[in-house]
Design an enzyme around this catalytic site. Structure first.
Site, PDB file in Angstrom:
ATOM      1  N   GLU A 173      61.817  74.119 -43.379  1.00 57.91           N
ATOM      2  CA  GLU A 173      61.119  73.312 -42.382  1.00 57.91           C
ATOM      3  C   GLU A 173      60.986  71.896 -42.941  1.00 57.91           C
ATOM      4  O   GLU A 173      60.501  71.720 -44.060  1.00 57.91           O
ATOM      5  CB  GLU A 173      59.729  73.885 -42.089  1.00 57.91           C
ATOM      6  CG  GLU A 173      59.004  73.102 -40.999  1.00 57.91           C
ATOM      7  CD  GLU A 173      57.621  73.650 -40.683  1.00 57.91           C
ATOM      8  OE1 GLU A 173      56.926  73.037 -39.838  1.00 57.91           O
ATOM      9  OE2 GLU A 173      57.232  74.673 -41.289  1.00 57.91           O
ATOM     10  N   ARG A 196      59.453  86.066 -53.988  1.00 57.89           N
ATOM     11  CA  ARG A 196      59.453  84.615 -54.127  1.00 57.89           C
ATOM     12  C   ARG A 196      59.182  84.239 -55.585  1.00 57.89           C
ATOM     13  O   ARG A 196      58.749  85.064 -56.375  1.00 57.89           O
ATOM     14  CB  ARG A 196      58.401  83.984 -53.221  1.00 57.89           C
ATOM     15  CG  ARG A 196      56.979  84.353 -53.581  1.00 57.89           C
ATOM     16  CD  ARG A 196      55.953  83.700 -52.669  1.00 57.89           C
ATOM     17  NE  ARG A 196      55.930  82.252 -52.841  1.00 57.89           N
ATOM     18  CZ  ARG A 196      55.213  81.434 -52.081  1.00 57.89           C
ATOM     19  NH1 ARG A 196      54.487  81.925 -51.080  1.00 57.89           N
ATOM     20  NH2 ARG A 196      55.220  80.147 -52.297  1.00 57.89           N
ATOM     21  N   LYS A 233      53.688  73.898 -50.038  1.00 58.68           N
ATOM     22  CA  LYS A 233      53.948  72.519 -49.623  1.00 58.68           C
ATOM     23  C   LYS A 233      52.673  71.841 -49.126  1.00 58.68           C
ATOM     24  O   LYS A 233      52.480  70.646 -49.336  1.00 58.68           O
ATOM     25  CB  LYS A 233      55.031  72.490 -48.536  1.00 58.68           C
ATOM     26  CG  LYS A 233      56.427  72.639 -49.083  1.00 58.68           C
ATOM     27  CD  LYS A 233      57.493  72.249 -48.069  1.00 58.68           C
ATOM     28  CE  LYS A 233      57.606  73.230 -46.955  1.00 58.68           C
ATOM     29  NZ  LYS A 233      58.725  72.921 -46.042  1.00 58.68           N
TER      30      LYS A 233
END
Length: 790
Positions: free
Chosen positions: A47, A273, A283
């Site tokens: 994104e 992850r 983020k």
């Protein structure tokens, strides 16, 4: 509701997939079975609402790497469905970072925003099928009606609107007739589903915001769980790889693909992850660091962003090597940041030429040096074990600069650097002796007055004397002024989010020493014409890069990429600290304030009473750190193993660390394997390690065999010949043989090329089939090499 029967894991052909991680094994099996017509298409879908970080690098390496290995392709797709947070600047940064990492997508660059029309048409299709409806509840009301983990959801009073009414409202939503929050489009699935995400998830919401690519064309935007599977299906992605936090979203993914008219059927597979110690990966939280002025921007070298790592001097090769090192797993675990630093050092060792720089200088005057005399000493850019050529001439004069902490008026035991009446070698130069210390009125040392031995040019050993220390230096009159930025870990605790306290304020754990700026540094003159972005090893200090943004020929700035050794392991007392020359002293990070008591209470409330009791016993009675205690307490199998190991006489902290780190990795690679050994065997294994019977590297081989077959650790060591030789008497012959076989290198070492110690050590290790204790070998070598010849 139809569901996928594909598990995403290898079947009976696991033996053919030996050596592959579970994702690659799955892809290999899919190709053998002819799924997707043998095609392999992956995608990396960031994104564009921030910069990519090291966690994304792991996904990038998997997405692009797996596709390439199986002859497929990987798409780069901007998942730009949120107009309020996305910018073209982030798109450009993402493209730059992925290319810098070494990957290419060819013509396959896509944007979710290019599919908005298709998304909308498919949404109308769901409404016509009676599988979606417009809900006029507020966000809070929808949440309240969704139920809980123990209670089913309640139907919205708008759930039974007619198809015609739903279509009319949806079209008016698109036309912009309603304000934000007035309506949403929801899937009609199952309000009693055990998966809360399947209780009529929202597909579209109203947002009157300008999109960075589509402008004001749209005022309704799809949510991730609706858009993402459709993007994959439209692009005919075969393997949609995502991290474990999206595991519960897979049900929605499958439902959307199966109930919309799309050309292909992709499958979602989840992997662990990256959770890296001393690092934040969110983020949103990274943005808070930037906007709060805690760092200098997204490319601040302390940030885990690709931009920050690049500016710090990290290479794409080292990031890819790190991702290979940590592998792909099915369960989440934290990765020691030392693994990243190891990969960085290993890469820079062969690409960074050696130069001399003094960060905190103190003046040295050679009182017996001829006035106005300047010599030029040849110095190689590369050590003997790096197969590269090149050297430069270093000016040497009667006024030099050395590191202030390379001198001590009252040297402690083991201090082998300069002190009153003591001799040291100057790298590539001469042996000097300190005779006098000059101080200013405040008692600060301003000058050391020394004499040099003219017969020791190049660092040759003075006749009949043993000189242990070798220092770096620069000539005061010739050195260039520069600014050196000493970057370190951004946080002072390994898991700043877990230790953030009840208010979640991870900022409290910022390391106040994460940036120390040395403005009085001096560097050898040979770097003057090097381009910004040039990398170096500053001898004895670490790896550095000239700052690509701030460094200029008339104002040099260097960023520390990584130290030569793990100073944090030494500060914390870890047994994994690198062996070798002691690190120069540095202040330990200042302690952060403890979290409020409520934070501890909240964390404990998340554990069952049994888990809580074990946690308190491990953390309070035994003294384990909170993270290790928590992980052991939550896993009854490894918790029982820990208790049995301690009962068998093992040190609790050592046992806990090996169980939650090395053993956990071995078990994660064999998720269905039984535990073939108990606490008695593990305690015996740890005793072998503590007694230097095996090295830590060999110990991991022993542990892997214990996991696979069980047995007696000592017998495994004996059978596989992994025992470490630590008796100096048993190694003397090998050491003497190596020195006798290389008289030219012995002479060079005694002339100042002390880096040859690594060569000699490697030769001895080879003669002993890798079984020699490297620390003992180096002590023996130093005793012989520093002794007077003959």
């Amino acid at each position: 509701m139809s569901t996928s029967t594909r598990t995403g894991t290898p079947g009976p052909t696991e033996d053919r997939n030996a050596g592959l991680d579970f994702v690659r094994a799955m892809i290999a099996e899919d190709r053998r079975a002819g799924r997707h017509g043998g095609r392999v298409v992956t995608r990396f879908p960031p994104e564009p609402n921030g910069h990519l970080h090291i966690g994304h690098a792991k996904a990038i390496c998997l997405d692009f790497g797996a596709a390439a290995e199986f002859g497929g392709r990987c798409h780069l797709r901007m998942d730009d469905t949120n107009p309020e947070t996305e910018e073209m600047a982030y798109v450009e940064a993402i493209i730059r970072d992925v290319r810098w990492l070494g990957f290419d997508w060819g013509e396959h660059l896509y944007y979710a925003s290019d599919y908005f029309e298709q998304f909308y048409e498919l949404a109308e299709g769901l409404v016509r099928k009676g599988l979606a409806y417009v809900d006029s509840h507020s966000e809070d009301e929808i949440r309240a009606f969704r139920g809980s983990v123990t209670e089913p959801g309640k139907p919205s009073p708008y759930r039974d609107r007619s198809v015609a009414e739903n279509l009319d409202l949806l079209r008016r939503m698109r036309a912009g007739e309603f304000p934000d929050g007035a309506h949403v489009l929801r899937a009609k699935i199952d309000l009693a589903s055990a998966n809360m995400l399947m209780r009529d998830p929202v597909l579209y919401r109203i947002r009157h915001a300008t999109h960075y690519r589509r402008g004001d064309d749209w005022c309704i935007y799809p949510l991730y769980d609706y858009a993402h599977p459709l993007e994959d299906a439209i692009e005919c992605v075969t393997h949609s790889l995502c991290t474990l936090e999206f595991e519960n979203n897979r049900d929605i993914y499958d439902w959307v693909v199966e109930h919309c008219d799309v050309p292909c059927r992709p499958y979602q597979t989840e992997f662990a992850r990256l959770e890296l110690d001393y690092t934040i990966m969110s983020k949103r939280k990274l943005l808070r660091l930037v906007e709060g002025g805690h760092v200098g921007g997204w490319d601040d070298p302390r940030m885990p962003t690709i931009a920050g790592l690049r500016r710090r001097g990290v290479t794409p090769e080292s990031i890819r090597a790190f991702c290979d090192l940590i592998g792909i797993a099915k369960t989440n675990s934290r990765v020691d940041i030392g693994k990243l630093e190891y990969a960085i050092r290993d890469d820079l060792n062969t690409r960074a030429p050696r130069v001399l720089c003094v960060v905190d200088p103190v003046r040295v005057v050679l009182t017996n040096w001829p006035a106005d005399r300047v010599e030029h000493l040849e110095a190689p850019y590369w050590p003997h074990d790096v197969p590269r050529e090149g050297s430069r001439l270093l000016p040497f004069s009667g006024a030099l600069l050395i590191e202030r902490d390379d001198f001590s008026e009252d040297p402690p035991r083991g201090f082998h650097r300069l002190a009153p009446g003591r001799e040291v070698r100057l790298r590539y130069g001469y042996v000097i002796r300190c005779n006098e210390v000059v101080k200013d009125a405040a008692g600060e040392i301003v000058e050391l007055r020394c004499t040099y031995d003219p017969d020791t040019r190049g660092g040759a050993a003075p006749a009949g004397r043993s000189v242990r220390g070798t220092l770096h230096w620069v000539s005061e009159a010739h050195a260039l002024p520069c600014e050196v930025r000493l970057y370190d870990r951004l946080f002072s605790v390994a898991d700043p989010e877990a230790d953030a306290g009840e208010d979640g304020d991870f900022i409290r754990h910022l390391n106040p020493d994460s940036l120390v700026v040395a403005k009085r540094a001096r560097i050898e003159p040979g770097v003057a014409t090097d381009a910004a972005g040039s990398r170096y090893q500053f001898e004895r200090l670490g790896y550095f890069i000239s700052d690509a943004v701030d460094s200029r020929p008339d104002a040099l700035v260097f960023n520390r990429t990584v130290t030569l050794r793990d100073t944090w392991a030494k500060i914390s007392g870890s047994r994994d600290a690198s062996p070798g020359r002691p690190e120069r002293a540095r202040p330990a990070p200042r302690s952060a304030p403890p979290p409020p008591a409520a934070a501890t209470t909240r964390a404990f409330a998340e554990r069952t009473p049994a888990v809580q009791a074990r946690f308190e016993r491990y953390a309070e009675a035994i003294g384990l750190d909170a993270d290790t205690a928590d992980r052991l307490a939550r896993d009854e199998r490894t918790g029982t193993l820990f208790e049995d190991t301690v009962a068998a006489g093992a040190d609790p902290r050592t046992a806990g660390n090996w169980i939650v780190n090395d053993l956990a990795r071995e078990l994660a690679a064999r998720p269905d394997a039984p535990l073939r050994f108990g606490g008695v065997q593990l305690a015996a294994f740890l005793r072998l390690l503590a007694g230097d019977t095996v090295s830590s590297t060999a110990a991991r081989e022993v542990l892997a065999e214990l996991v696979d077959t069980g047995g007696d650790p000592a017998a495994i060591v004996e059978r596989r010949g992994l025992g470490q030789i630590s008796d100096p008497a048993a190694l003397t012959a090998a050491v003497d043989a190596v020195l006798a076989a290389h008289p030219d290198k012995v002479e060079a070492y005694r002339a100042g090329r002390t880096g040859l110690l690594g060569f000699f050590t490697g030769q001895v290790m080879g003669r002993t089939d890798g079984r020699a204790n490297p620390g003992v070998v180096q002590d023996l070598l130093r005793d012989r090499l520093d002794a007077s010849p003959g």
